[in-house]
Scaffold this active site. Structure first.
Site, PDB file in Angstrom:
ATOM      1  N   TYR A  34       0.763  -1.287  -0.086  1.00 12.95           N
ATOM      2  CA  TYR A  34      -0.024  -0.141   0.025  1.00 12.95           C
ATOM      3  C   TYR A  34       0.970   1.240   0.065  1.00 12.95           C
ATOM      4  CZ  TYR A  34      -3.304   3.500   1.535  1.00 12.95           C
ATOM      5  OH  TYR A  34      -3.808   4.875   1.696  1.00 12.95           O
ATOM      6  N   LYS A  38       1.190   3.808  -3.046  1.00 10.28           N
ATOM      7  CA  LYS A  38       0.917   5.494  -2.821  1.00 10.28           C
ATOM      8  C   LYS A  38       2.126   6.349  -3.036  1.00 10.28           C
ATOM      9  CE  LYS A  38      -3.439   5.580  -1.958  1.00 10.28           C
ATOM     10  NZ  LYS A  38      -4.654   6.062  -2.741  1.00 10.28           N
TER      11      LYS A  38
END
Length: 108
Positions: A34, A38
């Site tokens: 994640y 990002k």
């Protein structure tokens, strides 16, 4: 994006707003993929801003934890006071639509 960006260039105006995350900057246990994805959004934002211009902007909102029912359910014991409300995100998006700010990672 392959269809929208050429149209923005044709009319000489457009606004691209990406969603980044504080977790990409600060790190978060058990969230390597994640955080990595990002951070890629943050980098892409900067690159798109540099490659375009002339009325086309690209910025990324970089919130901490967003105050949603799902997040509250997942983290019931967390301190919610510093979470980012969807209304705050919407207000910032509205401001960016009217702004010439470009290439920024905007902490929320």
């Amino acid at each position: 994006c392959q269809q929208i960006l050429p149209r923005m260039k044709m009319v000489g105006w457009g606004r691209i707003i990406n969603m980044g995350a504080q977790a990409a900057i600060n790190g978060m246990p058990l969230a390597g993929p994640y955080c990595t994805s990002k951070m890629a959004v943050h980098s892409l934002t900067k690159i798109v801003a540099l490659e375009n211009g002339a009325g086309i902007t690209c910025n990324a909102l970089v919130p901490g934890i967003i105050d949603t029912p799902f997040n509250r359910k997942q983290m019931p014991d967390a301190e919610h006071n510093n979470w980012v409300s969807p209304a705050k995100i919407a207000k910032k998006i509205e401001g960016l639509l009217l702004s010439d700010e470009n290439g920024e990672l905007i902490n929320l």
